[in-house]
Design an enzyme around this catalytic site. Structure first.
Site, PDB file in Angstrom:
ATOM      1  N   LYS C  65       0.827  -1.212   0.000  1.00 50.64           N
ATOM      2  CA  LYS C  65       0.000   0.000   0.000  1.00 50.64           C
ATOM      3  C   LYS C  65       0.861   1.262   0.000  1.00 50.64           C
ATOM      4  O   LYS C  65       0.444   2.287  -0.538  1.00 50.64           O
ATOM      5  CB  LYS C  65      -0.932   0.006   1.220  1.00 50.64           C
ATOM      6  CG  LYS C  65      -2.077  -0.998   1.112  1.00 50.64           C
ATOM      7  CD  LYS C  65      -2.832  -1.150   2.431  1.00 50.64           C
ATOM      8  CE  LYS C  65      -3.986  -2.138   2.295  1.00 50.64           C
ATOM      9  NZ  LYS C  65      -4.555  -2.514   3.613  1.00 50.64           N
ATOM     10  N   TYR C 238      -2.678  -0.620  11.211  1.00 47.05           N
ATOM     11  CA  TYR C 238      -4.113  -0.841  11.321  1.00 47.05           C
ATOM     12  C   TYR C 238      -4.676  -0.091  12.533  1.00 47.05           C
ATOM     13  O   TYR C 238      -4.213   1.008  12.834  1.00 47.05           O
ATOM     14  CB  TYR C 238      -4.417  -2.348  11.386  1.00 47.05           C
ATOM     15  CG  TYR C 238      -3.859  -3.112  10.213  1.00 47.05           C
ATOM     16  CD1 TYR C 238      -4.119  -2.728   8.897  1.00 47.05           C
ATOM     17  CD2 TYR C 238      -3.041  -4.221  10.412  1.00 47.05           C
ATOM     18  CE1 TYR C 238      -3.601  -3.437   7.824  1.00 47.05           C
ATOM     19  CE2 TYR C 238      -2.524  -4.945   9.340  1.00 47.05           C
ATOM     20  CZ  TYR C 238      -2.809  -4.531   8.048  1.00 47.05           C
ATOM     21  OH  TYR C 238      -2.302  -5.230   6.996  1.00 47.05           O
TER      22      TYR C 238
END
Lengths: 302, 302, 302, 302
Positions: C65, C238
Site C-alpha cells: 500500500k 491498522y
C-alpha cells in the site's frame, strides 16, 4: 371456550423455562422465582381463565411504556407526541444510544428506552406519578396495583445508562426540561406491581377499543387504543418484534419483570407472568405458549 | 532567528480568519473578538517572539486535556491510565458517543471528550482542581493563570452531552465513581485562562522533555512528555489530526477557545490565539500559519 | 553500531512468536513457517546487519500500500490523490465497510483496503502492474522481486469482501472505472515477493528522503517520502497505529504476510519477517523487537 | 360498495402528486409520467373498481421482493429461508450496508436489498427467471406480464451498490454461490411489467390466503400468504413502515416504479400506480389515498 387448549399452551410455555434466566442486572429482580408461570385469559364474553401464578405481584417494567404512551396520547395529543418520538422499529436493542446519536431528530419509537424517557418528559407537566398510577389502576381494572419501592431504589442505583440516554436527549433538545424528573417518573412507572390478571384486564380494554369490559365505559380513546396496539405489534418485543409478529401475530408487550400483555383484537386479553427470560429480555415461556394458542385458536392477526 | 518568517506566517494566518467563526455553542465563548490573533514563539536558546494578541487571556478548553493527561500519567502511572482509555485516533468527532457505545471497553483516546472525562475521574482521588490549576501554572511557567468562572458556568449550563457521555462511561464501569465531580473537574480545567505566551512556554517544556527552559528543573517525567507529544501528533486536532500531521507535521493541540499549542521537538514551543475556528473546531489561522513555518524552517517531524 | 543490541532485540521478538498465529484466511499464506524470524538493518553509514531469515521470500501484502501510494503521489500528484482518499486514521479494522458507507465522500486513508483500492484505480490509467513491479524493485533496491502467482490466485479466490468494497467505491463515484482491474492490480501488488532485506532497503530510501543510499540518486520525490512516512506513523499498523506510535514511535507498515518495514528518519531502514501475527494482523515479534530498539537506541520520533 | 369513497380517495391521492418526484437514479424510470395515477380495487365478492391509469404497464421493482419471498418459502421452506435472512425491521434505508456489516449473521429482512439478494440466491438452484415470471403471472392473474428489457439494462448499468451488497453477502457466507446470477435474477424480477390491476389481483390472492378468487384454486400455501402479509406490514414501506402501520394499518408493499400493493385481509386487494415518489421512495399519492380508505371503510388491521 376449551380450557384444555389453554392448559396445553401453559405446558408448552413451562417446558421452555429452564432455557431462560431471571434478570439479574438489578438485584431485586434477581429474587424472582425462575419457575413461576401464570397465564390469565379474559374474553369478550366475560369468561376468565387463570392457570398457575396469576395472582403473584411483579413489576411492570417495560409494559409501563404502553401505559405511559396511552396517557401521553390522551393528554398531549397525537401530533405533540410523535413530533418528539417516532413510530419506527429500530432494529436495535432497547437500550441502544447509537441509533439516537446518528439519527439526530428523535428516538425511533416509544418502546425503546430513549423513546419512553421522551414520553415521560412530555407527561411531566401534565400528570404526576400518582395520577399515572391511578390511570394504570383504571385501565388494568385493578385497584391493588402498588408501587414497589425496593425495585425502584434498586433500579435507580443502576440507572447510569438510562441517565446517559436522558442527557443525550436533553442535549438534542428532545427533552426540554426535567431530565432527572423524567428519569425518575419513567423508573417509578416501571416499578408498579401488577399481576398476570391485571395485564389480561388491560389487554381486554385494548381489545375492546378502550372500553371497560364490564361497564362498557370508555376508559381510553379508541384511536389511542389502536395506536398502542399497532406499536405493540411492530415494536413490542424489542429487537425480536418482527419474528414474533410472523410466528405469533398477536400484539404483545413484554417487560423484564417477566410480564407479557397480549391483545387479541376484539376478542381477548392475555396476561402472562414468567420471570425466566430469553436473551432479548422477553419471558421465555411466552413465545411457545402464545404461538400454540395462535395456531390452535387461529388468533394470528393476518 | 529571522523574525520576518514569523511575521509572514502571522500574515498567512490572518488571511484565513474571515473564513472561520467564533464558537457560539456557549454564550461566553461567543464574546471573543473574531479578528484577534496572537503568535508567541519560545526557542531553546531562550529567545522569545511575540506578535499580535499574545497577552490576551482566553480559556484553554481542550488544550487542558494534555495537562490532565500529563498529570494523570505522573500520579496514576502509564498502565493505570491506559487500562481505562486507549491511544487510538477514532476517526470521529470529539463528542461522539457512537464509537464508545459500540467499542465497549474504553474510550479511543484521551483527546476526545469521553477519554478526557475518564482521565478526570482517575485524577479525582489524587489531585483537587486547585492542585491541577497549580500544576498548570507550573508547566506553563505562568503564575497569572486564573479560573474563568463565567465561562465555567456558561459551559455547565450547556453540558448535557458531556454529562450523557459521563454516565455512559459509568454504565460501562469505566468511571467508577464521582461522575458529577469528574464532569465538573473536566469543565473547570477547560475554563483556565491562559495566553498565547503561556502555551508557548508549555510547548517549550514539552520540547525539552519536561525541563524548565530557564532553570533546567525537571517539571515532568521525560517519558510523560514523550507520550503527550505523540498523542498530540496522532489525536490533537480532532478528526483533522491525520491531515494536519501530513501537511504540518508539528505535534499540536487545539481548543475551541481559539488556542493552539505546538511543540517543535527539542527546539521550540509555539502558542497561538485565534478564536475564529474552522468547522472541526480548530483555530482557522493555525494551519496556514504553521504550515508556512513548517516549510520555511523545515520543522516537519519527518 | 553495537550488534549485540540487535541480537537482543531479535531475541525479544522471538519470545513473542508462540503467542501469535500465521494468517490462514488464504490457504497459501497458511503454509508459512510460524517460527521464522528475520531482522535486517541498513544504516546511513552503509552498514548492514542481517539476523535470521532475512533472505526468505514472502509476499508484501499491505506493505504494498505504501509502494502504490508513493507511485500515485508521483504520477497523479498530491491533490488528485487526496481528493479521492483522506489522511485520517479511522479507528476501525482494515477491512471495514461501515465507515465508508457512513462517511460518503472518500475512504479515511490509503492504508485501509478501501483507500488502497482507490489508489489502485488512480494508478490504472498511468502505470501497468509490470511498471509498478519495476518501481517496487527500484525503491527496494532488489532486482529479484518476483510475482507470487500461487498467492495471487489464492487471494483472488477469497476476494469477496474487497470486491464488495470496490463496488461500493464505484457506487459512490470514488472509483470511476475499472473496478475489476483495480481489484486485480491491488491484489497483484500484495503478491510481490520480497525479503526482510528488501524492506530494510526501502526503509533506508524513505529515511534518506527518497535517495538511493549507494548512488545518491533521487528515486522518489522528498515530499512523497515525507507523506508516506507520516501516514505510516498515523495509520501503518491498522487499528493499533496509535498505541504503536506511543510505545515505539518509529513509522512502520505491516503486512499479513509477516513483513514489517520501519523507517528511522535520516538514519536507518529496518525490515522484519515474522509470519506469526497478533490479532490485529501485525507481525507479533515486531512490537517487542522494535520497542526494545527504540528504547536502547533512542529511536522514538519524539 | 360505494364507488364515491374510492373516487374521493383517488382525489386525496392526486393532490399529493406535486409534492413528490419520479425516480431518476435510473434513466428509464425517469421517463414515467409524474401525474399518472391509477387505483384498482378487487373485492371478495368479485367486484372490481378501476379509476385512472390502471392499465398502464410499469416495473414491479421492490414489489417483486414479495413474489420472490413467496416463491422461496414455497420451494425452499420456512426454515431454510429464515436461516439466511431475518424477519426484523431494520430502521435503516433499503440499501444500507452498515447494518449488514455490523450484524454479521444475516440481513435483517427480505424487504431490504441485502435480504432480497439472499432470497434470489436461494431460488437460483430451484427456479429459473422464466419460472419466476410464470409464477408472477399466476399469482397476479395476469398473463400479459412481460419483461422490460430496457429497464433491466438501465438498472444493470447502475447496479454497483447492489453488487457491493451481494459480494459482502458472499464474503459472509450468506450467498454461497452465484453472486452475479443472484444479482441478475433479482434485477430481472424488478423489471417485470405489471399494472395496478395486476397488483390488485395479487392482493386479493393474498387476502384469500392464497386462493384464486375466481376458481378457488389454491395458488399459494396459506401459511406463505400469512408470512408475506405480516412482513409487508412490518417492513413493506422501507423505513417508513412503522408509521404507515400506525396511520394506515393495511399491509402494503411499495416499489420505486410507483407501484403499491395492499391487502385488506379476507376482503380486498388494492393496486395503485403513481410514479411520483416521496423521499423514502414510496408512491406519494399512496398514503393519503389509503389513509382515507382505511378511515372511511374501517380497514385498519387493529
Amino acid at each position: 371456550m376449551n380450557i384444555e387448549i389453554f392448559e396445553k399452551a401453559f405446558e408448552k410455555g413451562k417446558e421452555a423455562i429452564p432455557l431462560g434466566n431471571v434478570a439479574t442486572y438489578i438485584p431485586e429482580l434477581g429474587k424472582a422465582g425462575k419457575n413461576s408461570l401464570g397465564l390469565s385469559i379474559y374474553t369478550d364474553d366475560g369468561q376468565r381463565i387463570n392457570i398457575g401464578d396469576t395472582q403473584t405481584r411483579f413489576t411492570m417494567q417495560s409494559i409501563s411504556k404502553i401505559v405511559s404512551l396511552a396517557a401521553a396520547l390522551e393528554v398531549c395529543g397525537f401530533d405533540n407526541v410523535f413530533e418528539k418520538v417516532g413510530m419506527e422499529p429500530s432494529g436495535e436493542a432497547f437500550n441502544s444510544l447509537v441509533e439516537l446519536d446518528l439519527n439526530s431528530n428523535r428516538p425511533f419509537n416509544p418502546m425503546i428506552n430513549s423513546g419512553a424517557l421522551t414520553v415521560a418528559s412530555l407527561l411531566l407537566p401534565k400528570m404526576s406519578f400518582l395520577d399515572l398510577a391511578d390511570y394504570t389502576r383504571l385501565i388494568c381494572l385493578d385497584e391493588e396495583i402498588t408501587f414497589n419501592e425496593a425495585v425502584y431504589k434498586s433500579e435507580m442505583a443502576n440507572v447510569s445508562r438510562n441517565r446517559a440516554i436522558a442527557y443525550l436527549l436533553e442535549s438534542k433538545g428532545i427533552i426540554e426540561n426535567g431530565v432527572e424528573e423524567s428519569l425518575s417518573l419513567y423508573t417509578k412507572m416501571c416499578s408498579l406491581n401488577v399481576t398476570a390478571e391485571s395485564l389480561a384486564n388491560f389487554g381486554m380494554v385494548l381489545a375492546l377499543e378502550g372500553k371497560n369490559p364490564v361497564s362498557g365505559e370508555q376508559l381510553m380513546n379508541p384511536k389511542v387504543a389502536q395506536i398502542v396496539k399497532t406499536i405493540m405489534l411492530t415494536c413490542g418485543m424489542y429487537d425480536g418484534s418482527g419474528e414474533f409478529a410472523v410466528r405469533v401475530g398477536i400484539p404483545t408487550k413484554s417487560g423484564v419483570g417477566g410480564g407479557l400483555l397480549s391483545v387479541v383484537d376484539k376478542k381477548m386479553g392475555i396476561g402472562i407472568y414468567g420471570p425466566s427470560l430469553d436473551e432479548k429480555g422477553n419471558c421465555i415461556a411466552g413465545r411457545p405458549l402464545l404461538e400454540y394458542l395462535s395456531k390452535e385458536l387461529n388468533l394470528h392477526i393476518l
